[in-house]
Write a protein that holds these residues in place. Structure first.
Motif, PDB file in Angstrom:
ATOM      1  N   ILE B  90       0.838  -1.195   0.000  1.00 42.35           N
ATOM      2  CA  ILE B  90       0.000   0.000   0.000  1.00 42.35           C
ATOM      3  C   ILE B  90       0.874   1.246   0.000  1.00 42.35           C
ATOM      4  O   ILE B  90       0.632   2.191  -0.749  1.00 42.35           O
ATOM      5  CB  ILE B  90      -0.940  -0.008   1.220  1.00 42.35           C
ATOM      6  CG1 ILE B  90      -1.887  -1.202   1.116  1.00 42.35           C
ATOM      7  CG2 ILE B  90      -1.726   1.285   1.301  1.00 42.35           C
ATOM      8  CD1 ILE B  90      -2.741  -1.411   2.329  1.00 42.35           C
ATOM      9  N   ALA B  91       1.928   1.221   0.821  1.00 46.15           N
ATOM     10  CA  ALA B  91       2.821   2.374   0.895  1.00 46.15           C
ATOM     11  C   ALA B  91       3.489   2.629  -0.450  1.00 46.15           C
ATOM     12  O   ALA B  91       3.557   3.766  -0.924  1.00 46.15           O
ATOM     13  CB  ALA B  91       3.867   2.152   1.973  1.00 46.15           C
ATOM     14  N   LEU B  92       3.941   1.547  -1.092  1.00 46.81           N
ATOM     15  CA  LEU B  92       4.606   1.688  -2.392  1.00 46.81           C
ATOM     16  C   LEU B  92       3.637   2.227  -3.434  1.00 46.81           C
ATOM     17  O   LEU B  92       3.936   3.180  -4.162  1.00 46.81           O
ATOM     18  CB  LEU B  92       5.148   0.319  -2.828  1.00 46.81           C
ATOM     19  CG  LEU B  92       5.933   0.277  -4.135  1.00 46.81           C
ATOM     20  CD1 LEU B  92       7.196   1.105  -4.017  1.00 46.81           C
ATOM     21  CD2 LEU B  92       6.276  -1.153  -4.503  1.00 46.81           C
ATOM     22  N   ASP B  93       2.449   1.642  -3.469  1.00 49.37           N
ATOM     23  CA  ASP B  93       1.422   2.053  -4.423  1.00 49.37           C
ATOM     24  C   ASP B  93       1.079   3.527  -4.242  1.00 49.37           C
ATOM     25  O   ASP B  93       1.065   4.310  -5.193  1.00 49.37           O
ATOM     26  CB  ASP B  93       0.186   1.168  -4.219  1.00 49.37           C
ATOM     27  CG  ASP B  93      -0.934   1.534  -5.169  1.00 49.37           C
ATOM     28  OD1 ASP B  93      -0.621   1.934  -6.297  1.00 49.37           O
ATOM     29  OD2 ASP B  93      -2.104   1.423  -4.783  1.00 49.37           O
ATOM     30  N   GLN B  94       0.833   3.912  -2.991  1.00 47.12           N
ATOM     31  CA  GLN B  94       0.456   5.304  -2.745  1.00 47.12           C
ATOM     32  C   GLN B  94       1.646   6.235  -2.974  1.00 47.12           C
ATOM     33  O   GLN B  94       1.460   7.370  -3.413  1.00 47.12           O
ATOM     34  CB  GLN B  94      -0.097   5.449  -1.313  1.00 47.12           C
ATOM     35  CG  GLN B  94      -1.388   4.644  -1.144  1.00 47.12           C
ATOM     36  CD  GLN B  94      -2.160   5.026   0.098  1.00 47.12           C
ATOM     37  OE1 GLN B  94      -1.640   5.706   0.985  1.00 47.12           O
ATOM     38  NE2 GLN B  94      -3.391   4.581   0.180  1.00 47.12           N
ATOM     39  N   GLY B  95       2.837   5.745  -2.688  1.00 43.97           N
ATOM     40  CA  GLY B  95       4.032   6.556  -2.928  1.00 43.97           C
ATOM     41  C   GLY B  95       4.184   6.878  -4.409  1.00 43.97           C
ATOM     42  O   GLY B  95       4.438   8.027  -4.786  1.00 43.97           O
ATOM     43  N   ILE B  96       3.979   5.859  -5.258  1.00 47.44           N
ATOM     44  CA  ILE B  96       4.083   6.071  -6.701  1.00 47.44           C
ATOM     45  C   ILE B  96       3.031   7.073  -7.164  1.00 47.44           C
ATOM     46  O   ILE B  96       3.307   8.012  -7.904  1.00 47.44           O
ATOM     47  CB  ILE B  96       3.918   4.726  -7.463  1.00 47.44           C
ATOM     48  CG1 ILE B  96       5.108   3.814  -7.186  1.00 47.44           C
ATOM     49  CG2 ILE B  96       3.775   4.964  -8.953  1.00 47.44           C
ATOM     50  CD1 ILE B  96       4.965   2.427  -7.770  1.00 47.44           C
ATOM     51  N   GLU B  97       1.802   6.890  -6.668  1.00 51.44           N
ATOM     52  CA  GLU B  97       0.725   7.786  -7.107  1.00 51.44           C
ATOM     53  C   GLU B  97       0.954   9.205  -6.596  1.00 51.44           C
ATOM     54  O   GLU B  97       0.649  10.185  -7.279  1.00 51.44           O
ATOM     55  CB  GLU B  97      -0.632   7.245  -6.638  1.00 51.44           C
ATOM     56  CG  GLU B  97      -1.015   6.003  -7.416  1.00 51.44           C
ATOM     57  CD  GLU B  97      -2.462   5.608  -7.235  1.00 51.44           C
ATOM     58  OE1 GLU B  97      -3.114   6.111  -6.304  1.00 51.44           O
ATOM     59  OE2 GLU B  97      -2.936   4.778  -8.034  1.00 51.44           O
ATOM     60  N   TRP B  98       1.479   9.310  -5.386  1.00 50.43           N
ATOM     61  CA  TRP B  98       1.777  10.634  -4.831  1.00 50.43           C
ATOM     62  C   TRP B  98       2.808  11.335  -5.696  1.00 50.43           C
ATOM     63  O   TRP B  98       2.676  12.510  -6.036  1.00 50.43           O
ATOM     64  CB  TRP B  98       2.303  10.477  -3.399  1.00 50.43           C
ATOM     65  CG  TRP B  98       2.582  11.782  -2.733  1.00 50.43           C
ATOM     66  CD1 TRP B  98       1.691  12.549  -2.040  1.00 50.43           C
ATOM     67  CD2 TRP B  98       3.837  12.483  -2.692  1.00 50.43           C
ATOM     68  NE1 TRP B  98       2.307  13.679  -1.578  1.00 50.43           N
ATOM     69  CE2 TRP B  98       3.626  13.664  -1.968  1.00 50.43           C
ATOM     70  CE3 TRP B  98       5.102  12.211  -3.203  1.00 50.43           C
ATOM     71  CZ2 TRP B  98       4.641  14.583  -1.745  1.00 50.43           C
ATOM     72  CZ3 TRP B  98       6.119  13.123  -2.988  1.00 50.43           C
ATOM     73  CH2 TRP B  98       5.883  14.297  -2.261  1.00 50.43           C
ATOM     74  N   PHE B  99       3.834  10.590  -6.111  1.00 50.18           N
ATOM     75  CA  PHE B  99       4.893  11.143  -6.942  1.00 50.18           C
ATOM     76  C   PHE B  99       4.323  11.607  -8.287  1.00 50.18           C
ATOM     77  O   PHE B  99       4.584  12.715  -8.751  1.00 50.18           O
ATOM     78  CB  PHE B  99       5.975  10.078  -7.139  1.00 50.18           C
ATOM     79  CG  PHE B  99       7.091  10.526  -8.025  1.00 50.18           C
ATOM     80  CD1 PHE B  99       8.038  11.428  -7.569  1.00 50.18           C
ATOM     81  CD2 PHE B  99       7.186  10.044  -9.325  1.00 50.18           C
ATOM     82  CE1 PHE B  99       9.062  11.849  -8.394  1.00 50.18           C
ATOM     83  CE2 PHE B  99       8.208  10.463 -10.150  1.00 50.18           C
ATOM     84  CZ  PHE B  99       9.152  11.364  -9.691  1.00 50.18           C
ATOM     85  N   MET B 100       3.505  10.735  -8.914  1.00 50.08           N
ATOM     86  CA  MET B 100       2.900  11.089 -10.196  1.00 50.08           C
ATOM     87  C   MET B 100       2.017  12.327 -10.052  1.00 50.08           C
ATOM     88  O   MET B 100       1.943  13.162 -10.943  1.00 50.08           O
ATOM     89  CB  MET B 100       2.035   9.928 -10.720  1.00 50.08           C
ATOM     90  CG  MET B 100       2.769   8.651 -10.983  1.00 50.08           C
ATOM     91  SD  MET B 100       4.004   8.813 -12.263  1.00 50.08           S
ATOM     92  CE  MET B 100       2.969   8.899 -13.712  1.00 50.08           C
ATOM     93  N   HIS B 101       1.357  12.413  -8.907  1.00 53.60           N
ATOM     94  CA  HIS B 101       0.479  13.545  -8.644  1.00 53.60           C
ATOM     95  C   HIS B 101       1.283  14.844  -8.624  1.00 53.60           C
ATOM     96  O   HIS B 101       0.880  15.844  -9.213  1.00 53.60           O
ATOM     97  CB  HIS B 101      -0.227  13.330  -7.301  1.00 53.60           C
ATOM     98  CG  HIS B 101      -1.172  14.427  -6.919  1.00 53.60           C
ATOM     99  ND1 HIS B 101      -2.482  14.431  -7.313  1.00 53.60           N
ATOM    100  CD2 HIS B 101      -0.992  15.546  -6.190  1.00 53.60           C
ATOM    101  CE1 HIS B 101      -3.074  15.521  -6.837  1.00 53.60           C
ATOM    102  NE2 HIS B 101      -2.193  16.202  -6.152  1.00 53.60           N
ATOM    103  N   GLN B 102       2.447  14.809  -7.965  1.00 53.42           N
ATOM    104  CA  GLN B 102       3.285  16.010  -7.888  1.00 53.42           C
ATOM    105  C   GLN B 102       3.761  16.417  -9.279  1.00 53.42           C
ATOM    106  O   GLN B 102       3.842  17.597  -9.600  1.00 53.42           O
ATOM    107  CB  GLN B 102       4.506  15.766  -6.988  1.00 53.42           C
ATOM    108  CG  GLN B 102       4.184  15.311  -5.578  1.00 53.42           C
ATOM    109  CD  GLN B 102       3.339  16.311  -4.814  1.00 53.42           C
ATOM    110  OE1 GLN B 102       3.454  17.509  -5.007  1.00 53.42           O
ATOM    111  NE2 GLN B 102       2.450  15.814  -3.981  1.00 53.42           N
ATOM    112  N   VAL B 103       4.037  15.408 -10.118  1.00 59.19           N
ATOM    113  CA  VAL B 103       4.570  15.705 -11.443  1.00 59.19           C
ATOM    114  C   VAL B 103       3.464  16.184 -12.382  1.00 59.19           C
ATOM    115  O   VAL B 103       3.613  17.180 -13.098  1.00 59.19           O
ATOM    116  CB  VAL B 103       5.244  14.448 -12.043  1.00 59.19           C
ATOM    117  CG1 VAL B 103       5.672  14.703 -13.479  1.00 59.19           C
ATOM    118  CG2 VAL B 103       6.430  14.051 -11.191  1.00 59.19           C
ATOM    119  N   ARG B 104       2.348  15.480 -12.357  1.00 61.43           N
ATOM    120  CA  ARG B 104       1.330  15.725 -13.390  1.00 61.43           C
ATOM    121  C   ARG B 104       0.318  16.790 -13.008  1.00 61.43           C
ATOM    122  O   ARG B 104      -0.289  17.393 -13.875  1.00 61.43           O
ATOM    123  CB  ARG B 104       0.577  14.420 -13.682  1.00 61.43           C
ATOM    124  CG  ARG B 104       1.446  13.412 -14.365  1.00 61.43           C
ATOM    125  CD  ARG B 104       0.655  12.689 -15.419  1.00 61.43           C
ATOM    126  NE  ARG B 104       1.566  11.902 -16.246  1.00 61.43           N
ATOM    127  CZ  ARG B 104       1.351  10.645 -16.600  1.00 61.43           C
ATOM    128  NH1 ARG B 104       0.260  10.052 -16.204  1.00 61.43           N
ATOM    129  NH2 ARG B 104       2.215  10.023 -17.362  1.00 61.43           N
TER     130      ARG B 104
END
Lengths: 240, 293
Positions: B90-104
């Motif tokens: 869950i942490a990895l999944d949300q971490g990836i999405e959080w990162f994409m969110h900051q970028v996109r």
């Protein structure tokens, strides 16, 4: 290199972001006739038909996803899908963490099913599915609760003698009882629980909720919802 | 699958069974064996690489690297697998999405965390909502591989670290006396000799990895155990092929599969052990030398 592969994979996975959003419908797929995975490996049942109809009315593209019942609310909250359409009764506790549309199945009875009609449903061992209103009810009313992850296992527990009776939605148990060739009988009295079955959504998804609500209202008004309930649950159930 | 299966209610005996075993759902079940085998095939080398990296760091002459290497093995080995599988993914999944969110979506103003909800902008969802279900499965599978590799990598690191220490010190000193550099000693002397010491530990890990594959279901990948439970459960006539509770037979089949997997592994690992012992200054190597004389 690994980073490169990962980046490419992420790009592939997120490609087409500008397209119209798909609504992902989360269900359990183990609760016939509400929802189940048919022999072709696809989600089928009352809720599949209802969900597809509602999506069509709201002009949404919908995709069906199955998940285990235990994690169905957390997975909605973390965004793995956008709705729960899985025979979930509307209760106050659930309403605190997610939002519900209006009910699409009227409040229905829960019933005890046992191997003999005299089974002790008040003080005996009762099987129920984890995290259901029935499990909560058993725990509060003095009987010994044994919980299982899937509905099918609750029935198997009674058959194996592990539990005295299973407590679940009557509409789920009825076909099993009818086809058991007299092995199963109803025991105790029926109980009214919950405020009917509704579709669960994230609390922040008010727009999507309004769309589905409108669809359910329309289907209630023109009688097509009642027809659908009759088709899947038979004539003896409560209608709107 | 076959045209004769169009009306399952009319079938009897063997032809019913044949049709039953070739339904779309059963085909999914058979494919899930491939999922498990693929997971093993991808995870084992990845975990070994993680382990090798961890062991090298744990032996490094730099304190910082040593701390990272030892910290990694100690932390991951100390956490129960199931906790790791529930939390880390869950942490990895949300971490990836959080990162994409900051970028996109730099202009997005709503909070990402809202009570219990985790909500990023639609463009940051991985995989995207409109992506085919296949990509969602692939994504879940990749998360699973990373998690398995991290967990088993930590154990492998410990095994490899021990194996590197077990290589006789004189061998390394001799190599140094010939004027080899640090890296040369490592590559030419240490690594070729350590495998024989690592193999018993690594083969244990491999066996545990085989048995750990049902954890896949925790990660949302529909694996063989999920399908066995789903297919074996009793079916009413809402299904095309109603049957009583057949979970016993499905799980027996899984047992045979897992036993066969471990048997094959044992045979292969015994051969590898034999091969690695050739010419080594170990008891097994010595026994081989005497037998050859």
């Amino acid at each position: 290199m690994k980073k490169l592969i990962l980046t490419t994979a992420l790009l592939a996975l997120t490609a087409g972001a500008s397209l119209a959003q798909t609504v992902r419908m989360g269900t359990e797929g183990a609760y016939p006739p509400y929802n189940f995975i048919n022999d072709a490996g696809e989600v089928d049942g009352f809720e599949r038909e209802l969900g597809d109809k509602l999506c069509e009315m709201a002009q949404l593209t919908c995709e069906w996803v199955t998940t285990d019942w235990d994690g169905i609310i957390p997975n909605l909250q973390s965004g793995n899908y956008d709705t729960i359409i899985a025979g979930m009764s509307i209760t106050d506790e659930r309403d605190k963490v997610i939002d519900f549309t209006q009910n699409y199945i009227p409040p229905a009875s829960s019933a005890y099913m046992a191997l003999d009609a005299g089974a002790d449903v008040k003080g005996g061992v009762i099987a129920a599915q984890t995290g259901t209103i029935q499990a909560g009810y058993v725990a509060e009313n003095g009987a010994t609760l044994v919980e299982f992850a899937t509905p099918d296992e609750t029935v198997a527990a009674v058959r194996n003698g592990e539990a005295d009776a299973v407590f679940a939605d009557k509409d789920y148990l009825a076909p099993i009882l009818a086809e058991s060739g007299g092995q199963f009988v109803w025991a105790g009295e029926e109980v009214q629980l919950g405020g009917g079955v509704g579709m669960g959504l994230r609390e922040s998804d008010t727009e999507l909720k309004a769309k589905f609500d409108a669809g359910i209202t329309a289907m209630k008004a023109d009688g097509s919802l009642n027809a659908l309930i009759k088709k899947w649950f038979g004539d003896a159930v409560a209608l709107f | 699958m076959f045209s004769s299966c169009a009306a399952p209610d009319t079938l009897q005996g063997l032809s019913w069974l044949l049709c039953y075993l070739t339904t779309g759902k059963h085909i999914d079940f058979y494919w899930s064996f491939l999922t498990v085998l693929t997971l093993l095939a991808v995870t084992a080398p990845t975990a070994l690489a993680f382990g090798f990296g961890g062991a090298m760091m744990a032996r490094s002459q730099y304190l910082a690297l040593r701390i990272i290497g030892k910290g990694y093995t100690a932390m991951v080995r100390g956490i129960p697998d199931i906790v790791f599988f529930l939390f880390f993914v869950i942490a990895l999944d949300q971490g990836i999405e959080w990162f994409m969110h900051q970028v996109r979506c730099p202009d997005w103003t709503d909070p990402i965390r809202n009570g219990l909800e985790f909500r990023v902008c639609p463009e940051a969802k991985v995989p995207n909502n409109s992506a085919a279900q296949l990509w969602h499965s692939v994504y879940g599978f990749v998360l699973a591989v990373i998690t398995f590799a991290l967990v088993f990598g930590a154990f492998a690191a410990n095994v490899l670290y021990g194996a590197m220490q077990a290589v006789p010190r004189e061998q390394l000193e001799t190599a140094e006396a010939y004027g080899m550099s640090h890296g040369q000693v490592f590559r030419r002397v240490l690594v070729p000799q350590m495998w024989v010491f690592a193999l018993p530990g690594l083969s244990n890990l491999w066996m545990i990895l085989i048995k750990a594959t049902p954890l896949l279901f925790l990660l949302g990948v529909q694996d063989i155990v999920y399908w066995a439970r789903e297919l074996g459960g009793s079916k009413t006539s809402a299904y095309a092929y109603p049957h009583p509770d057949w979970r016993l037979y499905y799980f027996l089949f899984l047992m045979v599969f897992y036993l066969a997997m471990t048997k094959v592994s044992e045979v292969v690992l015994a051969r590898v052990q034999n091969r690695l012992s050739l010419g080594q200054a170990t008891a097994a190597g010595e026994a081989q030398r005497r037998a050859a004389v």
